[in-house]
Design an enzyme around this catalytic site. Structure first.
Site, PDB file in Angstrom:
ATOM      1  N   ARG A  62      33.702  30.154  33.950  1.00 49.84           N
ATOM      2  CA  ARG A  62      34.740  30.766  34.791  1.00 49.84           C
ATOM      3  C   ARG A  62      34.420  30.581  36.278  1.00 49.84           C
ATOM      4  NH1 ARG A  62      36.444  36.475  32.799  1.00 49.84           N
ATOM      5  NH2 ARG A  62      37.931  36.143  34.494  1.00 49.84           N
ATOM      6  N   VAL A  96      39.146  38.641  39.148  1.00 55.58           N
ATOM      7  CA  VAL A  96      37.751  38.599  39.610  1.00 55.58           C
ATOM      8  C   VAL A  96      37.499  37.375  40.493  1.00 55.58           C
ATOM      9  CG1 VAL A  96      36.916  39.975  37.672  1.00 55.58           C
ATOM     10  CG2 VAL A  96      36.981  37.482  37.454  1.00 55.58           C
ATOM     11  N   ASP A  97      38.510  36.517  40.656  1.00 57.31           N
ATOM     12  CA  ASP A  97      38.347  35.378  41.568  1.00 57.31           C
ATOM     13  C   ASP A  97      38.445  35.876  43.014  1.00 57.31           C
ATOM     14  OD1 ASP A  97      41.151  35.271  42.601  1.00 57.31           O
ATOM     15  OD2 ASP A  97      41.649  34.795  40.532  1.00 57.31           O
ATOM     16  N   HIS A 112      38.123  45.179  38.612  1.00 52.12           N
ATOM     17  CA  HIS A 112      37.390  44.610  37.473  1.00 52.12           C
ATOM     18  C   HIS A 112      36.183  43.781  37.901  1.00 52.12           C
ATOM     19  CE1 HIS A 112      41.085  45.109  34.612  1.00 52.12           C
ATOM     20  NE2 HIS A 112      40.448  46.240  34.835  1.00 52.12           N
ATOM     21  N   CYS A 120      21.748  43.643  38.972  1.00 49.35           N
ATOM     22  CA  CYS A 120      20.695  43.863  37.978  1.00 49.35           C
ATOM     23  C   CYS A 120      21.235  44.804  36.897  1.00 49.35           C
ATOM     24  CB  CYS A 120      19.471  44.469  38.653  1.00 49.35           C
ATOM     25  SG  CYS A 120      18.141  44.818  37.479  1.00 49.35           S
ATOM     26  N   CYS A 143      15.732  39.899  37.632  1.00 48.31           N
ATOM     27  CA  CYS A 143      15.512  40.687  38.841  1.00 48.31           C
ATOM     28  C   CYS A 143      14.003  40.874  39.051  1.00 48.31           C
ATOM     29  CB  CYS A 143      16.188  42.044  38.655  1.00 48.31           C
ATOM     30  SG  CYS A 143      16.046  43.143  40.071  1.00 48.31           S
TER      31      CYS A 143
HETATM   32  P1  OAD Z   1      47.237  38.832  31.228  1.00 49.73           P
HETATM   33  O1  OAD Z   1      46.743  37.492  30.841  1.00 49.73           O
HETATM   34  O2  OAD Z   1      47.189  39.900  30.215  1.00 49.73           O
HETATM   35  O3  OAD Z   1      48.742  38.730  31.748  1.00 49.73           O
HETATM   36  C1  OAD Z   1      49.113  37.789  32.708  1.00 49.73           C
HETATM   37  C2  OAD Z   1      50.582  37.991  33.011  1.00 49.73           C
HETATM   38  O4  OAD Z   1      50.945  37.062  34.013  1.00 49.73           O
HETATM   39  C3  OAD Z   1      51.516  37.751  31.828  1.00 49.73           C
HETATM   40  O5  OAD Z   1      52.474  38.797  31.762  1.00 49.73           O
HETATM   41  C4  OAD Z   1      52.200  36.426  32.150  1.00 49.73           C
HETATM   42  O6  OAD Z   1      53.545  36.383  31.717  1.00 49.73           O
HETATM   43  C5  OAD Z   1      52.161  36.449  33.662  1.00 49.73           C
HETATM   44  N1  OAD Z   1      52.183  35.119  34.297  1.00 49.73           N
HETATM   45  C6  OAD Z   1      51.704  33.936  33.833  1.00 49.73           C
HETATM   46  N2  OAD Z   1      51.877  32.957  34.744  1.00 49.73           N
HETATM   47  C7  OAD Z   1      52.485  33.544  35.814  1.00 49.73           C
HETATM   48  C8  OAD Z   1      52.925  33.082  37.085  1.00 49.73           C
HETATM   49  N3  OAD Z   1      52.793  31.801  37.475  1.00 49.73           N
HETATM   50  N4  OAD Z   1      53.504  33.979  37.925  1.00 49.73           N
HETATM   51  C9  OAD Z   1      53.666  35.270  37.555  1.00 49.73           C
HETATM   52  N5  OAD Z   1      53.258  35.759  36.365  1.00 49.73           N
HETATM   53  C10 OAD Z   1      52.683  34.924  35.518  1.00 49.73           C
HETATM   54  O7  OAD Z   1      46.436  39.226  32.569  1.00 49.73           O
HETATM   55  P2  OAD Z   1      46.214  40.665  33.204  1.00 49.73           P
HETATM   56  O8  OAD Z   1      47.345  41.571  32.952  1.00 49.73           O
HETATM   57  O9  OAD Z   1      45.777  40.445  34.601  1.00 49.73           O
HETATM   58  O10 OAD Z   1      40.120  42.336  32.264  1.00 49.73           O
HETATM   59  O11 OAD Z   1      44.965  41.154  32.372  1.00 49.73           O
HETATM   60  C11 OAD Z   1      44.393  42.396  32.664  1.00 49.73           C
HETATM   61  C12 OAD Z   1      42.937  42.353  32.302  1.00 49.73           C
HETATM   62  O12 OAD Z   1      42.774  41.929  30.942  1.00 49.73           O
HETATM   63  C13 OAD Z   1      42.120  41.343  33.076  1.00 49.73           C
HETATM   64  O13 OAD Z   1      41.730  41.779  34.365  1.00 49.73           O
HETATM   65  C14 OAD Z   1      40.923  41.145  32.189  1.00 49.73           C
HETATM   66  C15 OAD Z   1      41.657  41.019  30.875  1.00 49.73           C
HETATM   67  O14 OAD Z   1      40.952  41.286  29.737  1.00 49.73           O
HETATM   68  C16 OAD Z   1      38.782  42.261  32.214  1.00 49.73           C
HETATM   69  O15 OAD Z   1      38.186  41.205  32.065  1.00 49.73           O
HETATM   70  C17 OAD Z   1      38.103  43.575  32.355  1.00 49.73           C
END
Ligand code: OAD
Length: 238
Positions: A62, A96-97, A112, A120, A143
Protein backbone atom coordinates in the site's frame (compact mmCIF):
# COMPACT_ATOMS: atom_id res chain seq x y z
CA UNK A 1 -30.63 27.76 -3.97
CA UNK A 2 -28.92 27.00 -0.65
CA UNK A 3 -25.30 28.01 -0.54
CA UNK A 4 -22.41 27.71 1.87
CA UNK A 5 -21.69 31.02 3.59
CA UNK A 6 -18.55 32.23 5.43
CA UNK A 7 -20.37 31.82 8.75
CA UNK A 8 -21.13 28.14 8.15
CA UNK A 9 -18.99 25.50 9.81
CA UNK A 10 -18.40 22.85 7.18
CA UNK A 11 -17.44 19.31 8.20
CA UNK A 12 -16.13 17.20 5.31
CA UNK A 13 -15.67 13.45 5.72
CA UNK A 14 -13.70 11.81 2.93
CA UNK A 15 -13.39 8.11 2.09
CA UNK A 16 -11.54 5.88 -0.32
CA UNK A 17 -13.63 7.10 -3.29
CA UNK A 18 -11.86 10.47 -3.10
CA UNK A 19 -8.50 8.84 -3.81
CA UNK A 20 -9.83 6.36 -6.39
CA UNK A 21 -9.17 8.68 -9.34
CA UNK A 22 -5.58 9.02 -8.10
CA UNK A 23 -5.13 5.26 -8.61
CA UNK A 24 -5.53 4.10 -5.01
CA UNK A 25 -7.96 1.17 -4.80
CA UNK A 26 -11.06 1.45 -2.62
CA UNK A 27 -11.89 -1.27 -0.06
CA UNK A 28 -15.29 -2.51 -1.19
CA UNK A 29 -16.79 -3.09 -4.60
CA UNK A 30 -15.11 -4.24 -7.83
CA UNK A 31 -11.31 -4.12 -7.51
CA UNK A 32 -11.62 -3.32 -3.78
CA UNK A 33 -8.79 -4.33 -1.42
CA UNK A 34 -11.09 -6.46 0.75
CA UNK A 35 -11.91 -8.60 -2.30
CA UNK A 36 -8.27 -9.77 -2.39
CA UNK A 37 -7.24 -9.69 1.26
CA UNK A 38 -8.93 -10.88 4.43
CA UNK A 39 -9.22 -7.99 6.88
CA UNK A 40 -8.55 -10.20 9.90
CA UNK A 41 -5.30 -11.50 8.32
CA UNK A 42 -3.74 -8.13 7.51
CA UNK A 43 -5.49 -5.36 9.44
CA UNK A 44 -6.17 -6.40 13.03
CA UNK A 45 -4.22 -6.70 16.31
CA UNK A 46 -4.68 -10.47 16.00
CA UNK A 47 -3.00 -10.45 12.56
CA UNK A 48 -0.09 -8.43 13.99
CA UNK A 49 0.43 -10.99 16.78
CA UNK A 50 0.13 -14.00 14.44
CA UNK A 51 1.92 -12.88 11.29
CA UNK A 52 3.60 -9.44 11.38
CA UNK A 53 5.46 -10.25 8.13
CA UNK A 54 2.21 -10.63 6.23
CA UNK A 55 0.93 -7.40 7.78
CA UNK A 56 4.04 -5.49 6.69
CA UNK A 57 3.86 -7.08 3.23
CA UNK A 58 0.32 -5.70 2.89
CA UNK A 59 1.23 -2.20 4.13
CA UNK A 60 4.46 -2.16 2.08
CA UNK A 61 2.35 -2.81 -1.03
CA UNK A 62 0.00 0.00 0.00
CA UNK A 63 2.92 2.37 0.65
CA UNK A 64 4.24 1.70 -2.86
CA UNK A 65 0.85 2.39 -4.46
CA UNK A 66 0.30 5.56 -2.42
CA UNK A 67 3.84 6.84 -3.06
CA UNK A 68 3.11 6.84 -6.79
CA UNK A 69 -0.22 8.67 -6.46
CA UNK A 70 -0.89 12.34 -7.05
CA UNK A 71 -3.82 14.42 -5.78
CA UNK A 72 -6.82 14.70 -8.09
CA UNK A 73 -9.28 17.62 -8.55
CA UNK A 74 -11.28 16.56 -5.46
CA UNK A 75 -8.24 16.89 -3.16
CA UNK A 76 -7.32 20.18 -4.84
CA UNK A 77 -10.83 21.60 -4.46
CA UNK A 78 -10.83 20.82 -0.72
CA UNK A 79 -7.41 22.41 -0.26
CA UNK A 80 -8.66 25.54 -2.04
CA UNK A 81 -11.74 25.55 0.18
CA UNK A 82 -9.50 25.56 3.27
CA UNK A 83 -7.86 28.75 1.98
CA UNK A 84 -11.30 30.36 1.78
CA UNK A 85 -13.00 28.98 4.87
CA UNK A 86 -9.97 28.65 7.16
CA UNK A 87 -11.07 27.33 10.55
CA UNK A 88 -14.67 27.09 9.35
CA UNK A 89 -13.65 23.93 7.48
CA UNK A 90 -12.97 20.68 9.33
CA UNK A 91 -11.51 18.02 7.06
CA UNK A 92 -11.73 14.50 8.44
CA UNK A 93 -10.51 11.61 6.35
CA UNK A 94 -10.74 7.86 6.67
CA UNK A 95 -7.96 7.66 4.10
CA UNK A 96 -4.45 6.82 5.22
CA UNK A 97 -2.72 8.26 2.14
CA UNK A 98 -1.30 11.81 2.20
CA UNK A 99 -3.06 13.15 -0.89
CA UNK A 100 -4.97 15.84 1.03
CA UNK A 101 -1.64 17.14 2.37
CA UNK A 102 -0.02 16.85 -1.08
CA UNK A 103 -2.86 19.02 -2.40
CA UNK A 104 -1.92 21.58 0.34
CA UNK A 105 -4.61 20.94 2.96
CA UNK A 106 -2.87 21.79 6.22
CA UNK A 107 -5.33 20.61 8.86
CA UNK A 108 -6.51 17.05 8.26
CA UNK A 109 -7.85 14.69 10.93
CA UNK A 110 -6.68 11.20 9.89
CA UNK A 111 -9.08 9.13 11.93
CA UNK A 112 -7.76 5.79 10.58
CA UNK A 113 -4.08 6.71 10.81
CA UNK A 114 -1.39 7.52 8.28
CA UNK A 115 0.27 5.10 5.89
CA UNK A 116 3.61 6.91 5.93
CA UNK A 117 3.93 6.80 9.71
CA UNK A 118 4.93 3.95 12.01
CA UNK A 119 5.01 3.52 15.77
CA UNK A 120 6.25 1.09 18.40
CA UNK A 121 3.79 -1.62 19.47
CA UNK A 122 5.20 -1.55 23.01
CA UNK A 123 6.57 1.78 24.23
CA UNK A 124 5.12 5.30 24.16
CA UNK A 125 7.48 6.64 21.49
CA UNK A 126 5.47 8.99 19.28
CA UNK A 127 4.47 7.91 15.75
CA UNK A 128 7.18 8.91 13.26
CA UNK A 129 7.43 9.39 9.51
CA UNK A 130 8.41 6.14 7.79
CA UNK A 131 8.30 5.63 4.03
CA UNK A 132 10.25 2.34 4.08
CA UNK A 133 8.87 -0.92 2.80
CA UNK A 134 9.44 -4.16 4.72
CA UNK A 135 8.83 -7.04 2.37
CA UNK A 136 9.91 -10.54 3.34
CA UNK A 137 12.63 -11.75 3.62
CA UNK A 138 13.77 -8.35 4.99
CA UNK A 139 14.11 -8.09 8.75
CA UNK A 140 11.11 -6.57 10.49
CA UNK A 141 11.83 -3.15 12.01
CA UNK A 142 12.38 -3.02 15.76
CA UNK A 143 12.24 -0.24 18.29
CA UNK A 144 15.17 0.54 20.62
CA UNK A 145 12.99 -0.77 23.46
CA UNK A 146 12.82 -4.18 21.79
CA UNK A 147 9.20 -3.77 20.68
CA UNK A 148 8.05 -4.18 17.10
CA UNK A 149 7.58 -1.23 14.77
CA UNK A 150 4.05 -1.36 13.33
CA UNK A 151 2.13 0.75 10.82
CA UNK A 152 0.40 3.79 12.39
CA UNK A 153 -3.01 2.57 11.26
CA UNK A 154 -6.28 2.04 13.12
CA UNK A 155 -6.93 -1.67 12.72
CA UNK A 156 -10.24 -3.42 13.15
CA UNK A 157 -10.97 -3.67 16.86
CA UNK A 158 -8.93 -0.51 17.64
CA UNK A 159 -10.22 2.96 18.50
CA UNK A 160 -9.94 5.59 15.72
CA UNK A 161 -7.68 8.59 16.28
CA UNK A 162 -8.71 12.16 17.10
CA UNK A 163 -12.29 11.33 18.10
CA UNK A 164 -12.47 14.16 20.70
CA UNK A 165 -11.55 16.78 18.12
CA UNK A 166 -13.82 15.17 15.53
CA UNK A 167 -16.92 15.12 17.75
CA UNK A 168 -16.33 18.72 18.83
CA UNK A 169 -16.28 19.70 15.16
CA UNK A 170 -19.42 17.63 14.47
CA UNK A 171 -21.20 19.40 17.34
CA UNK A 172 -20.34 22.77 15.82
CA UNK A 173 -20.97 22.04 12.15
CA UNK A 174 -23.82 23.58 10.17
CA UNK A 175 -23.05 21.74 6.93
CA UNK A 176 -21.93 18.10 6.83
CA UNK A 177 -20.61 16.63 3.61
CA UNK A 178 -19.42 13.04 3.07
CA UNK A 179 -17.53 12.22 -0.10
CA UNK A 180 -16.65 8.79 -1.55
CA UNK A 181 -17.38 6.60 1.45
CA UNK A 182 -19.66 3.55 1.46
CA UNK A 183 -21.20 4.40 4.85
CA UNK A 184 -20.65 1.00 6.44
CA UNK A 185 -17.65 1.45 8.76
CA UNK A 186 -18.33 2.86 12.22
CA UNK A 187 -18.04 5.33 13.80
CA UNK A 188 -17.67 7.39 10.60
CA UNK A 189 -20.87 5.94 9.11
CA UNK A 190 -22.89 7.45 11.99
CA UNK A 191 -21.43 10.97 11.87
CA UNK A 192 -24.28 12.04 9.61
CA UNK A 193 -26.88 10.75 12.09
CA UNK A 194 -25.11 12.71 14.84
CA UNK A 195 -25.65 16.03 13.02
CA UNK A 196 -28.94 15.30 11.27
CA UNK A 197 -31.73 17.73 12.10
CA UNK A 198 -29.47 20.69 12.77
CA UNK A 199 -26.94 20.57 9.90
CA UNK A 200 -27.43 20.43 6.16
CA UNK A 201 -26.32 16.93 5.11
CA UNK A 202 -24.87 16.18 1.69
CA UNK A 203 -23.47 12.98 0.16
CA UNK A 204 -21.26 12.91 -2.94
CA UNK A 205 -19.92 9.76 -4.50
CA UNK A 206 -20.07 7.20 -7.28
CA UNK A 207 -22.86 5.11 -5.72
CA UNK A 208 -25.64 5.46 -3.17
CA UNK A 209 -24.02 4.75 0.24
CA UNK A 210 -25.44 2.31 2.84
CA UNK A 211 -26.49 5.23 5.08
CA UNK A 212 -28.07 7.25 2.24
CA UNK A 213 -31.45 7.58 3.97
CA UNK A 214 -29.90 9.84 6.62
CA UNK A 215 -28.63 12.42 4.10
CA UNK A 216 -30.87 15.18 2.84
CA UNK A 217 -28.99 15.58 -0.48
CA UNK A 218 -27.20 13.04 -2.61
CA UNK A 219 -25.08 13.96 -5.66
CA UNK A 220 -23.90 10.93 -7.60
CA UNK A 221 -20.73 10.96 -9.68
CA UNK A 222 -16.96 10.84 -9.46
CA UNK A 223 -15.53 12.93 -6.64
CA UNK A 224 -13.00 14.57 -8.97
CA UNK A 225 -15.88 15.90 -11.08
CA UNK A 226 -18.85 16.36 -8.74
CA UNK A 227 -17.04 17.96 -5.81
CA UNK A 228 -15.26 20.80 -7.69
CA UNK A 229 -18.49 21.53 -9.61
CA UNK A 230 -20.55 21.56 -6.43
CA UNK A 231 -18.12 23.85 -4.59
CA UNK A 232 -17.86 26.20 -7.55
CA UNK A 233 -21.65 26.63 -7.44
CA UNK A 234 -22.25 26.58 -3.70
CA UNK A 235 -19.24 28.47 -2.45
CA UNK A 236 -19.19 31.14 -5.16
CA UNK A 237 -20.11 33.93 -2.78
CA UNK A 238 -17.31 33.19 -0.32
P1 OAD B 1 -15.17 1.88 0.62
O1 OAD B 1 -14.27 1.13 -0.28
O2 OAD B 1 -15.99 1.11 1.57
O3 OAD B 1 -16.15 2.81 -0.23
C1 OAD B 1 -15.67 3.65 -1.23
C2 OAD B 1 -16.84 4.41 -1.80
O4 OAD B 1 -16.34 5.29 -2.79
C3 OAD B 1 -17.90 3.54 -2.48
O5 OAD B 1 -19.19 3.96 -2.06
C4 OAD B 1 -17.71 3.81 -3.97
O6 OAD B 1 -18.93 3.81 -4.69
C5 OAD B 1 -17.16 5.22 -3.93
N1 OAD B 1 -16.32 5.58 -5.09
C6 OAD B 1 -15.54 4.79 -5.87
N2 OAD B 1 -14.89 5.52 -6.80
C7 OAD B 1 -15.28 6.81 -6.60
C8 OAD B 1 -14.97 8.05 -7.23
N3 OAD B 1 -14.12 8.15 -8.26
N4 OAD B 1 -15.57 9.18 -6.75
C9 OAD B 1 -16.45 9.11 -5.72
N5 OAD B 1 -16.77 7.96 -5.09
C10 OAD B 1 -16.20 6.84 -5.51
O7 OAD B 1 -14.24 2.97 1.37
P2 OAD B 1 -14.52 3.75 2.72
O8 OAD B 1 -15.95 4.02 2.93
O9 OAD B 1 -13.57 4.89 2.75
O10 OAD B 1 -10.72 1.33 7.25
O11 OAD B 1 -14.03 2.68 3.77
C11 OAD B 1 -14.06 3.01 5.13
C12 OAD B 1 -12.99 2.22 5.84
O12 OAD B 1 -13.13 0.82 5.55
C13 OAD B 1 -11.58 2.52 5.38
O13 OAD B 1 -11.02 3.68 5.95
C14 OAD B 1 -10.83 1.29 5.81
C15 OAD B 1 -11.82 0.26 5.34
O14 OAD B 1 -11.78 -0.97 5.93
C16 OAD B 1 -9.62 0.87 7.86
O15 OAD B 1 -8.69 0.36 7.25
C17 OAD B 1 -9.65 1.03 9.34
Amino acid sequence: MLSISPTDNLFVLTGAGVSAESGIPTFRGVGGLWRNYRIEEVASPHAWRCDPRLVWEFYSMRRRVAAAAKPNPAHLALAKLEQTLGEHLFLCTQNVDDLHEQAASTNVAHMHGELFKSRCDTCSRLPFRDTNTYDPPAELPQCECGGGIRPHICWFGEVPFELDRIFRALDECTVFMAVGTSGVVEPAASFVAHVRGRARTIYMGAEVPANACVFRECHLGKAGEVLPEFLALEAQEL
